[in-house]
Write a protein that holds these residues in place. Structure first.
Motif, mmCIF file in Angstrom:
data_model
loop_
_atom_site.group_PDB
_atom_site.id
_atom_site.type_symbol
_atom_site.label_atom_id
_atom_site.label_comp_id
_atom_site.label_asym_id
_atom_site.label_seq_id
_atom_site.Cartn_x
_atom_site.Cartn_y
_atom_site.Cartn_z
ATOM 1 N N ASP A 118 14.682 100.019 -76.802
ATOM 2 C CA ASP A 118 14.659 100.844 -78.013
ATOM 3 C C ASP A 118 15.582 102.035 -77.788
ATOM 4 N N ASN A 159 6.894 106.058 -73.913
ATOM 5 C CA ASN A 159 7.817 105.701 -75.014
ATOM 6 C C ASN A 159 9.272 105.883 -74.583
ATOM 7 N N GLY A 207 11.521 103.507 -74.023
ATOM 8 C CA GLY A 207 12.480 102.560 -74.579
ATOM 9 C C GLY A 207 13.209 101.754 -73.531
ATOM 10 N N ALA A 256 12.899 110.408 -76.937
ATOM 11 C CA ALA A 256 11.505 110.527 -76.514
ATOM 12 C C ALA A 256 11.359 111.338 -75.233
ATOM 13 N N LYS A 294 14.078 105.658 -78.840
ATOM 14 C CA LYS A 294 13.162 106.250 -77.868
ATOM 15 C C LYS A 294 13.898 106.689 -76.616
#
Length: 411
Positions: free
Chosen positions: A172, A231, A233, A179, A175
């Motif tokens: 991701d 989170n 990613g 994040a 993220k």
């Protein structure tokens, strides 16, 4: 820059470029008017052409209008360049992340994309197909160790030196970018935390030898769980152990301990091999002795049973005819005795001398002459043993004399 200076420079440039061999310099005013007319034709300024055909006063007004039109054209070109700055290309395997005034807006796929130029929007291209690597315990090569990361404590309170690498990809990009503050350093710290927890629950020998693969697998699973909670990613693809060994300060002592353990295992294996060789043989010999004893017991019991049955049958016959049975038993016994010997003893009436007859040699000579010595065993010599003489009885003297004469004739 003043407009007159710009006009003069433009005129010099046109004069230099438009001059042909054998011609004089062109009229700068005429060139400038032609240039303005063309621009007006392109951007809708054709209605000012009539005013430019007047006298000298009209030329001054046309210059002012041309200057204003030139500024608008430059502004239009600048606007086009500004809008064109929002275009960007995303390669295959990459993802474009667009932000609006610094806040995430959307992602773009691979290909040609456009966003609002600065300062409204910005974009960042993230490579999601690249396999990234984080090294823990070393940097670049195993020689450049990082002792603060590599030294770890095991469950049995021993210190070991571990160097490993973590490979991961981005699952991701949003993220990954927003994040965490430093995503790559986060992955390194998560890797160090995970392996310290796994090693702290394991014995030293397990981590050094048979448990390397399991430690790597457990570390990968624990890392992925922590990264998902953060989170981040990131998707961990592989954890590779580069080196697992005791600290350098105790390496020599540890090698001695390892050699002693190997010697112990070798001696145990040799003893086990010797036991595996001796025990089956002993068990086989014991079983054979048991079977032989069982066979001997069965044979002895059967012989005793047969002898008992035979004795019973002889006893029955003896009860019916004692004299005949006694004589028969005597003859059978003597036959068995003489069948196992090659010497024959003959009782001579004259002086009771014992004579020796080499019947076995005579029989062997006869067998050799007939060519049967190698294949045929000579039968044992037969002999007739006279029963002992009974007690003299005056009443039976004549009958005894007749029996003796018959016996001599039979011999």
């Amino acid at each position: 820059m003043p407009f007159s200076s710009l006009k003069k420079r433009l005129g010099n440039y046109i004069a230099q470029e438009g001059k042909k061999p054998g011609e004089g310099p062109p009229d700068l005013d005429q060139l400038w008017r032609d240039f303005n007319q063309r621009l007006n034709g392109l951007f809708g300024g054709g209605k000012n052409r009539g005013s430019n055909s007047g006298g000298g006063g009209g030329n001054g007004g046309g210059d002012m209008k041309g200057a204003s039109f030139t500024f608008g054209a430059v502004a239009s070109v600048a606007a086009l360049v500004w809008l064109a700055s929002g275009a960007f290309i995303v390669q295959e395997g990459q993802t474009g992340v667009v932000t609006t005034f610094g806040k995430f807006s959307h992602t773009t796929p691979a290909g040609f994309n456009w966003r609002w130029p600065y300062p409204f929007q910005a974009n960042e291209i993230v490579n999601v197909s690249q396999v990234r690597t984080v090294e823990v315990g070393y940097r670049g090569s195993a020689k450049t160790k990082m002792a603060s990361e590599a030294l770890m404590l095991t469950e049995d309170e021993n210190i070991i030196d571990i160097q490993f690498a973590v490979q991961y990809k981005l699952s991701d990009p949003v993220k990954w970018l927003y994040a965490n503050r430093d995503a790559e350093d986060t992955v390194r710290q998560v890797a160090e935390t995970a392996i310290r927890e796994i090693v702290g629950r394991s014995k030293m020998d397990f981590v050094l030898y048979e448990g390397r693969e399991k430690v790597a697998t457990d570390t990968q699973q624990l890392m992925q769980a922590i990264l998902d909670r953060y989170n981040s990613g990131a998707q961990v693809t592989n954890v590779t152990m580069q080196g697992v060994q005791p600290p350098e300060q105790v390496q020599a002592s540890f090698d001695d301990a390892v050699k002693a353990g190997q010697d112990r295992e070798r001696q145990k294996n040799e003893g086990q091999a010797y036991a595996n060789d001796i025990v089956p043989k002993a068990r086989g010999a014991a079983f054979r002795l048991i079977q032989e004893a069982e066979a001997y017991r069965a044979m002895t019991v059967q012989n005793a049973t047969g002898n008992t049955d035979r004795f019973k049958s002889v006893l029955t016959e003896y009860q019916k005819a004692p004299a005949v049975t006694r004589d028969r038993m005597y003859l059978d016994t003597m036959q068995q005795i003489f069948s196992n010997t090659s010497k024959v003893m003959v009782d001579s009436k004259a002086g009771s001398n014992l004579l020796y007859l080499p019947l076995d040699k005579l029989i062997a000579q006869v067998a050799a002459t007939e060519g049967r010595a190698a294949s045929v065993t000579p039968p044992p010599p037969t002999a007739v043993l006279l029963p002992p003489e009974p007690t003299p009885d005056p009443n039976r003297r004549d009958s005894r004399s007749r029996e003796s004469s018959r016996d001599r004739e039979g011999r």
